[in-house]
Write a protein that holds these residues in place. Structure first.
Motif, PDB file in Angstrom:
ATOM      1  N   GLU A 176       0.816  -1.213   0.000  1.00 59.52           N
ATOM      2  CA  GLU A 176       0.000   0.000   0.000  1.00 59.52           C
ATOM      3  C   GLU A 176       0.849   1.262   0.000  1.00 59.52           C
ATOM      4  OE1 GLU A 176      -2.326  -3.321   1.837  1.00 59.52           O
ATOM      5  OE2 GLU A 176      -0.319  -2.476   2.087  1.00 59.52           O
ATOM      6  N   SER A 177       2.104   1.162   0.458  1.00 67.38           N
ATOM      7  CA  SER A 177       2.946   2.349   0.553  1.00 67.38           C
ATOM      8  C   SER A 177       3.385   2.864  -0.810  1.00 67.38           C
ATOM      9  CB  SER A 177       4.192   2.035   1.391  1.00 67.38           C
ATOM     10  OG  SER A 177       5.007   1.062   0.754  1.00 67.38           O
ATOM     11  N   ILE A 178       3.256   2.042  -1.856  1.00 69.92           N
ATOM     12  CA  ILE A 178       3.668   2.485  -3.193  1.00 69.92           C
ATOM     13  C   ILE A 178       2.482   2.883  -4.058  1.00 69.92           C
ATOM     14  CG2 ILE A 178       5.794   1.138  -3.188  1.00 69.92           C
ATOM     15  CD1 ILE A 178       4.395  -1.016  -4.774  1.00 69.92           C
ATOM     16  N   SER A 179       1.293   2.874  -3.463  1.00 68.83           N
ATOM     17  CA  SER A 179       0.108   3.258  -4.224  1.00 68.83           C
ATOM     18  C   SER A 179       0.187   4.731  -4.625  1.00 68.83           C
ATOM     19  CB  SER A 179      -1.147   3.009  -3.382  1.00 68.83           C
ATOM     20  OG  SER A 179      -2.310   3.429  -4.069  1.00 68.83           O
ATOM     21  N   GLY A 180      -0.023   5.018  -5.892  1.00 71.77           N
ATOM     22  CA  GLY A 180      -0.010   6.387  -6.399  1.00 71.77           C
ATOM     23  C   GLY A 180       1.358   6.922  -6.758  1.00 71.77           C
ATOM     24  N   LYS A 181       2.418   6.178  -6.519  1.00 75.02           N
ATOM     25  CA  LYS A 181       3.772   6.633  -6.858  1.00 75.02           C
ATOM     26  C   LYS A 181       4.097   6.297  -8.309  1.00 75.02           C
ATOM     27  CE  LYS A 181       5.814   6.264  -2.230  1.00 75.02           C
ATOM     28  NZ  LYS A 181       6.904   5.652  -1.426  1.00 75.02           N
ATOM     29  N   ASP A 182       5.006   7.089  -8.902  1.00 77.29           N
ATOM     30  CA  ASP A 182       5.450   6.749 -10.248  1.00 77.29           C
ATOM     31  C   ASP A 182       6.383   5.547 -10.171  1.00 77.29           C
ATOM     32  OD1 ASP A 182       8.041   7.629  -9.514  1.00 77.29           O
ATOM     33  OD2 ASP A 182       7.612   9.660 -10.191  1.00 77.29           O
ATOM     34  N   ILE A 183       6.753   5.027 -11.327  1.00 76.20           N
ATOM     35  CA  ILE A 183       7.514   3.779 -11.353  1.00 76.20           C
ATOM     36  C   ILE A 183       8.893   3.937 -10.736  1.00 76.20           C
ATOM     37  CG2 ILE A 183       8.422   4.174 -13.684  1.00 76.20           C
ATOM     38  CD1 ILE A 183       8.119   1.119 -14.132  1.00 76.20           C
ATOM     39  N   MET A 184       9.500   5.127 -10.859  1.00 84.27           N
ATOM     40  CA  MET A 184      10.813   5.352 -10.262  1.00 84.27           C
ATOM     41  C   MET A 184      10.746   5.231  -8.742  1.00 84.27           C
ATOM     42  SD  MET A 184      14.057   6.227 -10.278  1.00 84.27           S
ATOM     43  CE  MET A 184      14.569   7.087 -11.768  1.00 84.27           C
ATOM     44  N   ASP A 185       9.825   5.963  -8.119  1.00 85.27           N
ATOM     45  CA  ASP A 185       9.686   5.906  -6.669  1.00 85.27           C
ATOM     46  C   ASP A 185       9.230   4.525  -6.202  1.00 85.27           C
ATOM     47  OD1 ASP A 185      10.475   8.515  -6.439  1.00 85.27           O
ATOM     48  OD2 ASP A 185       8.436   9.327  -6.385  1.00 85.27           O
ATOM     49  N   THR A 186       8.372   3.896  -6.989  1.00 84.61           N
ATOM     50  CA  THR A 186       7.883   2.570  -6.635  1.00 84.61           C
ATOM     51  C   THR A 186       9.016   1.551  -6.587  1.00 84.61           C
ATOM     52  OG1 THR A 186       5.672   2.964  -7.541  1.00 84.61           O
ATOM     53  CG2 THR A 186       6.397   0.670  -7.363  1.00 84.61           C
ATOM     54  N   GLU A 187       9.824   1.534  -7.641  1.00 84.84           N
ATOM     55  CA  GLU A 187      10.907   0.542  -7.709  1.00 84.84           C
ATOM     56  C   GLU A 187      11.994   0.816  -6.677  1.00 84.84           C
ATOM     57  OE1 GLU A 187      11.000  -2.366  -9.469  1.00 84.84           O
ATOM     58  OE2 GLU A 187       8.900  -1.748  -9.717  1.00 84.84           O
ATOM     59  N   MET A 188      12.291   2.078  -6.422  1.00 82.12           N
ATOM     60  CA  MET A 188      13.310   2.383  -5.410  1.00 82.12           C
ATOM     61  C   MET A 188      12.807   2.022  -4.009  1.00 82.12           C
ATOM     62  SD  MET A 188      15.988   3.156  -6.940  1.00 82.12           S
ATOM     63  CE  MET A 188      16.878   3.396  -5.397  1.00 82.12           C
ATOM     64  N   SER A 189      11.505   2.187  -3.755  1.00 81.20           N
ATOM     65  CA  SER A 189      10.948   1.764  -2.476  1.00 81.20           C
ATOM     66  C   SER A 189      11.080   0.256  -2.309  1.00 81.20           C
ATOM     67  CB  SER A 189       9.477   2.175  -2.368  1.00 81.20           C
ATOM     68  OG  SER A 189       9.340   3.582  -2.382  1.00 81.20           O
ATOM     69  N   LYS A 190      10.806  -0.473  -3.384  1.00 79.86           N
ATOM     70  CA  LYS A 190      10.960  -1.936  -3.333  1.00 79.86           C
ATOM     71  C   LYS A 190      12.411  -2.319  -3.066  1.00 79.86           C
ATOM     72  CE  LYS A 190       7.321  -2.937  -6.760  1.00 79.86           C
ATOM     73  NZ  LYS A 190       7.092  -3.527  -8.111  1.00 79.86           N
ATOM     74  N   ARG A 191      13.310  -1.702  -3.813  1.00 82.75           N
ATOM     75  CA  ARG A 191      14.722  -2.059  -3.679  1.00 82.75           C
ATOM     76  C   ARG A 191      15.241  -1.775  -2.271  1.00 82.75           C
ATOM     77  NH1 ARG A 191      17.672   0.247  -9.189  1.00 82.75           N
ATOM     78  NH2 ARG A 191      16.346  -0.808 -10.733  1.00 82.75           N
ATOM     79  N   VAL A 192      14.904  -0.609  -1.738  1.00 76.63           N
ATOM     80  CA  VAL A 192      15.429  -0.233  -0.427  1.00 76.63           C
ATOM     81  C   VAL A 192      14.900  -1.173   0.654  1.00 76.63           C
ATOM     82  CG1 VAL A 192      15.384   1.553   1.350  1.00 76.63           C
ATOM     83  CG2 VAL A 192      15.854   2.174  -1.016  1.00 76.63           C
ATOM     84  N   PHE A 193      13.600  -1.500   0.613  1.00 75.02           N
ATOM     85  CA  PHE A 193      13.081  -2.407   1.625  1.00 75.02           C
ATOM     86  C   PHE A 193      13.731  -3.780   1.529  1.00 75.02           C
ATOM     87  CE2 PHE A 193      10.294  -6.007   2.539  1.00 75.02           C
ATOM     88  CZ  PHE A 193      10.231  -5.884   3.919  1.00 75.02           C
TER      89      PHE A 193
END
Length: 640
Positions: free
Chosen positions: A318-335
């Motif tokens: 749910e934390s990546i809802s509404g984010k663009d693909i750049m922010d989404t993928e970096m959130s995934k990578r960091v976690f």
């Protein structure tokens, strides 16, 4: 105004006049000092005649050259610069000691710990009244403590509960870097080191986005313009990590330590934020800690990074809802970087995992390169790569899958089929600079996972004959894969790599000791060759470190005890030596006479008369007295 003659008589001094210096007599100096123009009166002008200038001759007085007032040109033999440098170094050392004293006074931490980085004494004084309101100061100090400490070594009764690496690494101290070891590097050096980081380390843990780092941090750092608050930290820590690829104790290369010291000057800025950049910086510290575990407290820092990521809800989709693909993928990578590091360190140190699998809903990162992420800003409908590429996240995604299997093995039994499927589906690369993308590395990771599944554990303290044979085969395969990497200069020292390799050797020797048919299958010369190969490889990777020699001495003693068994062939049979396993499978490091309640220990010694064979088994008792317990040493981790 006194007469010139009277002035000279009152202030007469001896003068060591050098012919190369323009003379400047006391009379003329006085005239100049009080504001008169020497050229306005010929009687007051020093014309430089020797031994008496014209002005002094006219005044009928002695011409005395003043050392205090004469203007001298620098002598080629003058040591002024060296003395000034010594004075500056002494002042810096004084400030450092004052800062350390004030920090100890504020925090109560013993003075053997380093002072608060990045602050001078005045700043330390100003923080004394705000310490309680600023807990970041204490966090900063704890991050920079050693991962392994000897502070628990006196608690002998609890040694089996400690990490098996504790006493092997506990006496390893960090090497101090003086102020004189500063950096004097050109821009190309920073650019090359940053490139090495992304080529060699990034595939394993893609903490940063390459183009973002270059544009927002590296370029600004090199041009000294529009620098962000964390720019200096990120550039220096990235260069420190990359520098460990070439640093070694024998060459006395301290470049990585100097970069690290520069980076932690801004550690307070890192801790002042609670965002994804803070998590990235903590993960970079952990990457450096893989090579320098006594410079970064790995347990505390990895847990801090994961907990902050959880606090930012990065473990939920749910934390990546509404984010663009750049922010989404970096959130995934960091976690998932935080998950991978925390899983490895927790298992390696015999401690609980930081997050349960059932709590995670964040999807795995897409198999994309950093360049594709940039392109996705203009074209959101980007598709994942089908064929693995050295610049995409295929390696990282595959490692995440392994760590999730590792976590399952750590908590309960797990099917070997999942590990077999993992190694079969490992990506293959034609050319790569990163060790983590080599076929040998995937083999090493696979063998470590197999060892963790079959080696003695609390669930199964006495493995079967098939389990012991599997452990032996995986241990030999692991050493062979390491040797192949070392022969190509593709492996560097990290404390987890050494720990993993050491425990693999111990597991191999344990299996040979417990199951006689294995000794017959390998034969004495083969066992000697395997031990010799391990010792050569281990000493080469450790590169002169004290912990390397300590581990090698242990393996040598265990190897000699195995060799002695070939002299007792009449005792050899086809069964497992269960008495040896009972004694050394799951055993606390205390004897019954010292145990508070031996009856409560399911594996307590049955009788003092049933002592193990001194010739063969005394080295194993010595091994456990070094702090290594087969039951707590379930090691498979980042390896490098």
């Amino acid at each position: 105004m006194p007469s010139p003659r009277l002035f000279v008589l009152e202030t007469e001094t001896n003068c060591n006049f050098h012919p190369a210096h323009k003379p400047h007599c006391i009379l003329n100096s006085y005239t100049t000092f009080i504001g008169l123009n020497p050229s306005s009166s010929s009687s007051s002008q020093c014309d430089g005649r020797m031994p008496t200038c014209g002005s002094c001759a006219a005044a009928e007085t002695t011409c005395v050259m003043s050392d205090r007032l004469v203007i001298r040109h620098p002598s080629l033999n003058c040591d002024c610069d060296a003395l000034r440098a010594q004075l500056a170094a002494a002042e810096r050392r004084s400030n450092e000691l004052s800062e350390r004293f004030l920090f100890d006074l504020m925090t109560g931490i013993p003075s053997s710990n380093p002072p608060l980085p990045g602050h001078n004494s005045a700043e330390a004084i100003s923080q004394s009244d705000q310490l309680k309101g600023n807990p970041d100061c204490r966090f900063l100090s704890r991050i920079l403590r050693p991962t392994f400490s000897l502070q628990f070594s006196s608690r002998r009764e609890n040694r089996s509960a400690m990490s098996s690496a504790w006493e092997l690494w506990g006496d390893v101290t960090d090497i101090e870097v003086s102020e004189a070891d500063g950096l004097s590097l050109d821009n190309d050096t920073y650019i090359n080191l940053a490139g090495a980081f992304f080529d060699r380390r990034w595939p394993y843990l893609p903490v940063l986005h390459r183009h973002t780092f270059a544009n927002q941090h590296l370029t600004a750092f090199l041009t000294k313009s529009e620098m962000r608050p964390l720019t200096s930290f990120m550039v220096n820590i990235v260069c420190a990590i990359a520098s460990t690829e070439k640093s070694s104790p024998q060459t006395r290369d301290k470049t990585h330590r100097v970069f690290f010291k520069e980076a932690i000057k801004d550690l307070d800025l890192v801790l002042s934020g609670e965002n994804i950049q803070c998590v990235q910086c903590l993960l970079l510290l952990c990457m450096y800690g893989h090579n320098e575990p006594q410079s970064v407290n790995m347990w505390f820092t990895t847990a801090m990074a994961l907990n902050l990521a959880i606090g930012l809800d990065l473990y939920r989709k749910e934390s990546i809802s509404g984010k663009d693909i750049m922010d989404t993928e970096m959130s995934k990578r960091v976690f998932w970087c935080a998950y991978v590091i925390n899983c490895s360190v927790a298992i390696n140190m015999g401690r609980p995992l930081g997050i349960q699998e059932s709590d995670i809903s964040m999807p795995l990162p897409m198999q994309l390169t950093d360049a594709q992420l940039i392109e996705s800003i203009q074209s959101p409908n980007v598709e994942e790569s089908v064929i693995p590429h050295v610049a995409d996240t295929s390696t990282f995604v595959h490692i995440i899958k392994l760590r999730r299997i590792n976590a399952g093995v750590y908590k309960t039994f797990h099917s070997i089929g999942s590990l077999t499927q993992w190694i079969i589906t490992a990506p293959r690369y034609m050319q790569t600079l990163s060790t983590f993308q080599s076929t040998e590395w995937f083999q090493i990771a696979f063998h470590h996972a197999v060892l963790s599944l079959y080696r003695p554990s609390r669930a199964v303290p006495m493995p079967s004959s098939d389990d012991l044979r599997t452990c032996t085969e995986s241990a030999i395969g692991l050493i062979s894969s390491y040797s192949a990497l070392y022969a190509r200069n593709r492996i560097k020292y990290t404390f987890i790599a050494i720990h993993s390799l050491f425990l693999a050797a111990v597991t191999m020797l344990y299996s040979l000791r417990a199951f006689a048919p294995l000794r017959q299958e390998l034969t004495k010369p083969m066992i000697q060759t395997n031990i010799s190969t391990f010792l050569t490889l281990f000493r080469g990777i450790c590169d002169g470190r004290a912990v390397g020699e300590k581990c090698c001495r242990i393996v040598e003693r265990l190897g000699q005890s195995i060799m002695s068994l070939f002299e007792h062939r009449n005792q050899t049979d086809l069964s497992i030596d269960t008495e040896f396993q009972t004694w050394f499978g799951l055993r606390a490091h205390t004897f019954p006479s010292k145990a508070s309640n031996p009856a409560s220990d399911a594996y307590a010694h049955d009788s003092p008369s049933r002592l193990p064979d001194v010739q063969m088994d005394l080295p194993w008792a010595d091994l456990f007295m070094e702090g290594v317990d087969m039951s707590t040493a379930d090691v498979w981790s980042v390896l490098f």
